[in-house]
Write an enzyme that holds these catalytic residues in place. Structure first.
Site, mmCIF file in Angstrom:
data_model
loop_
_atom_site.group_PDB
_atom_site.id
_atom_site.type_symbol
_atom_site.label_atom_id
_atom_site.label_comp_id
_atom_site.label_asym_id
_atom_site.label_seq_id
_atom_site.Cartn_x
_atom_site.Cartn_y
_atom_site.Cartn_z
ATOM 1 N N ASP A 165 15.571 -35.934 33.335
ATOM 2 C CA ASP A 165 15.694 -37.345 32.981
ATOM 3 C C ASP A 165 17.151 -37.459 32.578
ATOM 4 O O ASP A 165 17.525 -37.015 31.491
ATOM 5 C CB ASP A 165 14.773 -37.721 31.814
ATOM 6 C CG ASP A 165 14.860 -39.205 31.520
ATOM 7 O OD1 ASP A 165 15.998 -39.723 31.485
ATOM 8 O OD2 ASP A 165 13.825 -39.847 31.329
ATOM 9 N N HIS A 166 17.981 -37.992 33.459
ATOM 10 C CA HIS A 166 19.421 -37.851 33.215
ATOM 11 C C HIS A 166 19.876 -38.584 31.952
ATOM 12 O O HIS A 166 20.938 -38.288 31.424
ATOM 13 C CB HIS A 166 20.237 -38.240 34.449
ATOM 14 C CG HIS A 166 20.378 -39.703 34.673
ATOM 15 N ND1 HIS A 166 19.403 -40.457 35.260
ATOM 16 C CD2 HIS A 166 21.385 -40.563 34.387
ATOM 17 C CE1 HIS A 166 19.805 -41.713 35.336
ATOM 18 N NE2 HIS A 166 21.008 -41.805 34.804
ATOM 19 N N HIS A 197 13.380 -43.083 31.243
ATOM 20 C CA HIS A 197 14.541 -43.247 30.368
ATOM 21 C C HIS A 197 14.211 -44.024 29.095
ATOM 22 O O HIS A 197 14.588 -43.636 27.991
ATOM 23 C CB HIS A 197 15.673 -43.978 31.090
ATOM 24 C CG HIS A 197 15.972 -43.434 32.459
ATOM 25 N ND1 HIS A 197 15.933 -42.096 32.741
ATOM 26 C CD2 HIS A 197 16.314 -44.052 33.614
ATOM 27 C CE1 HIS A 197 16.247 -41.911 34.019
ATOM 28 N NE2 HIS A 197 16.480 -43.084 34.571
HETATM 29 C C1 BG6 Z 1 17.969 -44.240 37.710
HETATM 30 C C2 BG6 Z 1 17.254 -45.417 38.327
HETATM 31 O O1 BG6 Z 1 17.055 -43.340 37.176
HETATM 32 O O2 BG6 Z 1 18.840 -44.704 36.682
HETATM 33 C C3 BG6 Z 1 18.236 -46.421 38.854
HETATM 34 O O3 BG6 Z 1 16.429 -44.960 39.380
HETATM 35 C C4 BG6 Z 1 19.247 -46.819 37.799
HETATM 36 O O4 BG6 Z 1 17.568 -47.575 39.352
HETATM 37 C C5 BG6 Z 1 19.850 -45.577 37.126
HETATM 38 O O5 BG6 Z 1 20.257 -47.582 38.399
HETATM 39 C C6 BG6 Z 1 20.713 -45.966 35.938
HETATM 40 O O6 BG6 Z 1 21.381 -44.837 35.474
HETATM 41 P P1 BG6 Z 1 22.729 -44.966 34.639
HETATM 42 O O7 BG6 Z 1 23.065 -43.576 34.219
HETATM 43 O O8 BG6 Z 1 23.744 -45.559 35.575
HETATM 44 O O9 BG6 Z 1 22.461 -45.887 33.492
#
Ligand code: BG6
Length: 524
Positions: A191-192, A254
């Protein structure tokens, strides 16, 4: 090697072969290759490593290394040009074309892996990164085993991308397939958001500061607001997104992970399992919406219509590529969530996320309860509540809003802000989320990866909402692209006597107090 930090403060991962499935895809190009290079430049990657890029299309090692160079030039915070060690680094990268549905290719892959293992003295440690559609996780795992890739000595780890399933039932099925081959401790579910600097900082700020932890409960906190807003639309991902929607795409993972970071109890030890146990307890305490009416009263769904951002016209979601013109998929949702435990009883967590909003921001606002009515002050002015804000994106920082005397002889109270911008201190050297997570996976730290029970509980919570929507409860409100979403999301807070705090940057009417006193400054 041109290292930024002294290598002595960092621990290089052990020797490892990285298998990147989906090596010609966007994730590899934008995130994974740059992450590996940054790790290398910072001494976080052992010298005895190898990377095998895998995808269906054919490519020579030279072409692959050429693409690697281009990806690093474009997306990495270190540049390959001018690096005398570039050749040494890129020699570790190999490419093999693979049809993941047939075991024969995996047998061949084993031959290549064994050869590189010997060449770089790796000792059999293998990290399989599946930057692939989740439907393929099961067959790849199975073929890794059948092809003999798990037989070498050393550890084996499987890193997988979201989405982990479409609902609880499909996630369970996926998990069973993976678990036939890998043990739970070997599975690293990405989960980045958990790799983001300021998300990780939440626990430090909470548990390392005497002036927050004692107040971190329903006696002092009025509400918590979490905003994950994006300016982009669905871009070229319409096909995937229309099947998913904002709740599955951002909420199940997230958003709920951020709720757990804010609400969890201090773990007894800083051990991955202890931390994840605490997060699971939060997910278990989420108040389930019992009826469809509960969902309707607490969750707002929206979809962007045509609109404008910074003077530029933007198309409606339904006009995006690969999106059906009558789609009812939500590109926005807001919800009032309760964590029904001793600490948080009665404190609403308001969460919202959406595409095509006016700003790209990730922020968590903690709104403290007001001071008891103090006649002395309230006759003169109304007091604004104290706020603690975690700014995760685009700027990283912490912001604290308090009340202070208006400087000078004119009596009055004004809001002032203490504003710490981490990105200004650490600048471009703040590691990117994927860099941190890949490094953690390579050294076996699973703290910031989601465990199966977390995933399952999050799906259970989300499935209930999806079910109510399927039953026709939960109107889809259209909002103009470039606006802050549908009005009922504002009403969600209005009803409780609150409002969404503006995100992104300085609040109106506040004096910013960074490090010195504000003597003589008037609020603007
Ligand atoms: C991803 C989603 O997990 O997270 C995307 O699938 C979204 O739809 C993205 O744009 C947002 O990530 P960050 O790091 O740019 O906030």
């Amino acid at each position: 090697m041109n290292t930024i930090h002294s290598a002595s403060v960092l621990r290089a991962s052990e020797g490892v072969v990285f298998f990147i499935f989906g090596a010609t895809g966007d994730l590899a190009r934008r995130k994974l290759f740059p992450a590996l290079y940054s790790m290398y430049r910072e001494g976080k990657l052992a010298e005895n490593f190898a990377v095998i890029g895998l995808a269906r299309r054919s490519r020579s090692n030279e072409q692959f290394r050429h693409d690697l160079h281009a990806s690093i030039q474009e997306f990495c915070r270190y540049k390959a040009d001018g690096d005398d060690n570039w050749g040494t680094f890129s020699d570790h990268f190999h490419y093999m074309s693979l049809d993941i549905n047939h075991v024969d290719g995996f047998v061949q892959l084993r031959g290549l892996a064994d050869k590189l293992d010997e060449q770089f003295q790796i000792g059999g440690n293998r990290l399989f990164y599946l930057a692939l559609a989740p439907e393929l996780f099961g067959s790849v795992s199975y073929n890794l085993k059948s092809g003999g890739l798990l037989q070498a000595e050393g550890w084996k780890r499987l890193v997988i991308e979201k989405p982990f399933g479409y609902d609880l039932a499909s996630a369970e099925k996926l998990n069973e397939q993976i678990r036939e081959v890998f043990r739970e401790e070997e599975v690293y579910r990405i989960d980045h958001y958990l790799g983001k600097e300021m998300v990780q900082n939440i626990e430090v700020v909470r548990f390392a500061n005497a002036f927050f932890e004692p107040l971190w409960n329903n006696k002092y906190i009025a509400n918590i607001q979490i905003t994950l807003s994006e300016t982009v639309g669905v871009e070229e991902r319409g096909g995937y997104y229309d099947h998913s929607g904002a709740l599955r795409d951002m909420g199940q993972n997230h958003m709920l992970q951020m709720v757990t970071m804010m609400a969890m109890e201090p773990p007894s030890r800083l051990h991955p399992e202890d931390i994840r146990d605490e997060k699971v307890k939060v997910l278990r305490s989420l108040r389930a919406y019992m009826t469809d009416e509960d969902v309707q009263a607490n969750v707002v769904r929206g979809q962007y219509a045509a609109g404008m951002h910074k003077g530029k016209p933007l198309p409606a979601y339904r006009a995006e590529e690969a999106v059906p013109p009558d789609s009812n998929t939500e590109t926005y949702f807001a919800a009032r969530v309760y964590v029904d435990n001793f600490r948080w009883a009665g404190v609403p967590f308001y969460v919202r996320t959406g595409k095509r909003l006016p700003a790209k921001t990730t922020e968590v606002v903690v709104e403290f309860k007001n001071m008891p009515d103090n006649i002395y002050f309230s006759q003169k002015t109304s007091l604004e509540p104290n706020l603690l804000v975690f700014r995760v994106n685009p700027n990283e920082g912490i912001y604290l809003k308090m009340n202070a005397k208006r400087p000078g002889s004119q009596w009055g109270i004004i809001p002032i802000a203490m504003d710490f911008t981490q990105s200004a201190e650490a600048g471009i050297n703040t590691p990117e989320a994927y860099e941190r997570l890949l490094y953690d996976a390579a050294r076996g730290d699973s703290t910031y990866f989601t465990r199966w029970d977390e995933v399952a509980l999050a799906w259970k919570f989300v499935d209930r909402i999806e079910q109510a929507w399927k039953n026709g409860r939960g109107e889809l409100y259209l909002y103009p692209a470039g606006s802050w979403g549908p009005t009922p999301a504002t009403e969600l807070l209005d009803r409780d006597g609150f409002r969404w705090w503006p995100v992104n940057g300085q609040r109106e009417g506040e004096v910013v107090w960074v490090s010195s006193a504000v003597e003589g400054k008037e609020p603007h």
